[in-house]
Design an enzyme around this catalytic site. Structure first.
Site, short mmCIF file in Angstrom:
data_model
loop_
_atom_site.label_atom_id
_atom_site.label_comp_id
_atom_site.label_asym_id
_atom_site.label_seq_id
_atom_site.Cartn_x
_atom_site.Cartn_y
_atom_site.Cartn_z
CB SER A 224 -18.04 163.09 24.50
OG SER A 224 -17.16 163.56 23.51
CG ASP A 340 -21.22 169.85 21.64
OD1 ASP A 340 -20.04 170.19 21.41
OD2 ASP A 340 -21.54 168.70 22.01
CG HIS A 370 -18.80 168.26 24.40
ND1 HIS A 370 -19.49 167.61 23.41
CD2 HIS A 370 -17.87 167.37 24.86
CE1 HIS A 370 -18.99 166.38 23.26
NE2 HIS A 370 -18.02 166.22 24.13
#
Length: 630
Positions: A224, A340, A370
């Site tokens: 991320s 995601d 994710h």
């Protein structure tokens, strides 16, 4: 040579050999343990027992001086760094490469969600102001940044380095959320590891720390935001950064908070925008927070984010890594989930497309959400190859590994190796809608003339699954293929062209590609294929499709006047099973992602100028066989 002479010579050799062995055995060096060294098998770094005792690891904390001054106080910012390395780097002169992770999250984040934007207003209207700004507790006495990666990589012969992003934790400066300091801060740490930047024992002192134990080779990874920073560092072309493994990286804040001119929020965070993310991570010294807020959140961000139109501008261009990919020199193992909906998969696909043929590149995609690292063996080979120069051939094998389907009972199915992604055997197949979208119209290979127009009425109270399952609805248009008689493999990016008219000057446009019948349960691979969003006001910038990078302003729609948009849905690679139908669903507002205008906006779709292009492995002939000759 006589037997006697031969025997005497043999005896002499034996005596000398014994003497050499005896001398060796009696030598003090014979009792000295061989220096510990990295060990490799099957192209991977192995755990070395001498490196595995955590109580013996050397741990350092320091501040590295950068080349920028993000808080404008006249001094170069210093970023806080932790090092964990083997004792042998201290006692035996061992030099090792580094695996490095940087993050704005390490020092903590805000816990509130009341600071997000109110999405209940008309598209194109000035939004209600944010009214709450959470504060994060400052922890000045922290000694450890993070223990992530340490237990995995230090026993295998790598040092592990962590750093806190500017304006967070014990790092100086301001959070710029995608600004230049986020590229230059990790560069400074890599420069320090290579002896080109200065590190200090304290945040404001002059006692230097050097990384004489480092080989100079650095790899980066993270997920991320932590996966964004490796790519950001790579775009500086910094010498010594040899390999990165970005997992679900955010490669453009425009693509994170907007889609094709439309204000669109990340999945699960309705109302989040770049200024609320700033507040979420701003954990630095409270003494400097007011200055940072004035410079960025209430200054640069307020001027540039533009929640009214959603247009692309210079503010967003600075926070897009794609234009900087020309500087990337390191090997890239890209990882992302096709489902995601926080950091959507186009973030990785667009960067990979720009890097192909320029650097060693392998892509790993899976069907999860994710995050999701590549298989550990692949990561190990990647870092072993480029940080230790072990010729394991990892860059010469498949260029992509794709998890296409979930196996029963398996939480992590094995990926399928591809020659590349998208699958080179995929080719575009164009399908055209046939009237009947309020119930279920058709998708056909042959374009017919005079298909006419169909209308939908926006109602954000209805979510997409409800609309997909409804046998008929005035609030969406749905066009479907025949039931598949054989599995159909999609690989790549679907594209839609839609000609529409709106009853109001600004409206949301959302498009879903679904599997029918819709399978009950959470949205996933059993019911959703992919989706996308666009702003009809930006039709002139969306006539060719692809990345939306126009600096031009969107234009208010003339009620009743038609405009044509061409744009991409999110990339995917999925096998649609036999017995399913592929459905193109067109709606206006998406209650999970877009603004929430009042119900009643009418969108009229001109079917004669509307089409869907699917990337099908095997092309049109395969589609015909799977769809019963349609």
């Amino acid at each position: 040579m006589s037997t006697h002479i031969f025997s005497s010579f043999s005896y002499l050799l034996g005596y000398l050999s014994f003497g050499i062995v005896a001398t060796t055995l009696l030598s003090p060096r014979a009792f000295a343990q061989e220096p510990a060294k990295p060990v490799f098998a099957d192209g991977q770094a192995q755990i070395v027992p001498a490196f595995a005792n955590a109580s013996e690891w050397v741990r350092e904390r320091l501040w590295v001086e950068t080349e920028f001054d993000s808080d404008k106080n006249g001094k170069r910012d210093r970023v806080y760094v932790n090092v964990t390395r083997q004792k042998q780097t201290e006692t035996e002169g061992l030099k090792v490469p580094v695996i490095y992770e940087s993050s704005p999250y390490f020092a903590g984040t805000s816990s509130g969600t009341s600071d997000l934007w109110d999405v209940r207003h008309e598209v194109g209207a000035e939004p209600p102001a944010r009214t709450e700004y959470p504060s994060i507790m400052f922890r000045p006495n922290q000694t450890t940044i993070s223990n992530s990666l340490v237990g995995t990589w230090v026993p295998r012969g790598f040092a592990v380095v962590h750093s806190e992003a500017p304006g967070t934790g014990l790092s100086q400066g301001s959070p710029t959320v995608g600004g230049a300091p986020e590229r230059l801060a990790p560069k400074a740490v890599i420069d320090w590891l290579n002896g080109r930047a200065k590190g200090f024992t304290t945040i404001d002192g002059q006692v230097e720390v050097r990384a004489s134990w480092c080989t100079g080779k650095v790899g980066m990874t993270g997920t991320s935001y932590n996966g964004t920073i490796p790519l950001a560092a790579a775009t500086t072309g910094v010498k010594g950064l040899e390999a990165i493994i970005p997992v679900a990286p955010n490669t453009s804040y425009y693509h994170y908070y907007r889609s094709n001119g439309l204000v669109r929020h990340p999945g699960g965070y309705l109302g989040e925008d770049i200024d609320s993310l700033y507040d979420f991570i701003h954990s630095g010294d409270p003494v400097t927070r007011e200055v940072s807020n004035r410079l960025y959140r209430d200054g640069e961000f307020a001027r540039g984010r533009d929640r009214r139109t959603g247009d692309y501008n210079a503010f967003w261009a600075e926070r897009d890594l794609l234009p900087f990919t020309k500087n990337i020199k390191c090997a890239v193992l890209m990882a992302h989930g096709f489902n995601d909906w926080n950091v959507v998969p186009e973030h990785s696909a667009r960067i990979s497309a720009a890097l192909k043929g320029r650097v060693p590149l392998v892509q790993y995609f899976h069907q999860g959400g994710h995050g999701g690292d590549p298989p550990f063996a692949l990561m190990n080979k990647w870092f072993t190859r480029f940080l230790y120069s072990v010729q394991n051939g990892v860059e010469k094998g498949p260029k992509a590994f794709i998890v296409r389907e979930r196996e029963p009972g398996s939480s992590r199915p094995e990926p399928t190796p591809y020659e590349d992604y998208p699958n080179p055997a995929a080719s575009p197949v164009t399908l055209f809608p046939v009237p009947g979208g309020k119930t279920k119209g058709s998708l056909a290979l042959q374009k017919s003339s005079k298909q006419g127009q169909e209308e939908l009425v926006d109602d954000v109270s209805l979510d997409a699954p409800s609309l997909a399952k409804a046998p008929d609805s005035p609030n969406r248009l749905l066009y479907v293929t025949p039931e598949l008689t054989a599995p159909l493999h999609l690989s790549g990016t679907a594209r839609v062209t839609i000609k529409l008219a709106s009853s109001v000057p600004a409206a949301n446009l959302s498009v879903y590609l679904v599997q029918l019948p819709w399978t009950e349960g959470p949205i996933g691979t059993a019911n959703l294929i992919t989706r996308g969003w666009a702003d009809p006001q930006n039709a002139k910038s969306l006539t060719k499709g692809g990345d939306y990078h126009s600096m031009s302003r969107g234009e208010p729609l003339k009620p009743g006047a038609f405009v044509t948009l061409t744009f991409d849905l999110q990339p995917d690679d999925q096998i649609i099973p036999a017995g399913k139908r592929i459905g193109l669903m067109i709606l206006s507002s998406d209650r999970d992602f877009t603004l929430w205008p009042k119900a009643g906006t009418k969108l009229t779709i001109d079917l004669d100028a509307t089409q869907l292009i699917l990337p099908i492995v095997g092309g049109e002939s395969t589609f015909k066989r799977a769809a019963g000759g349609s």
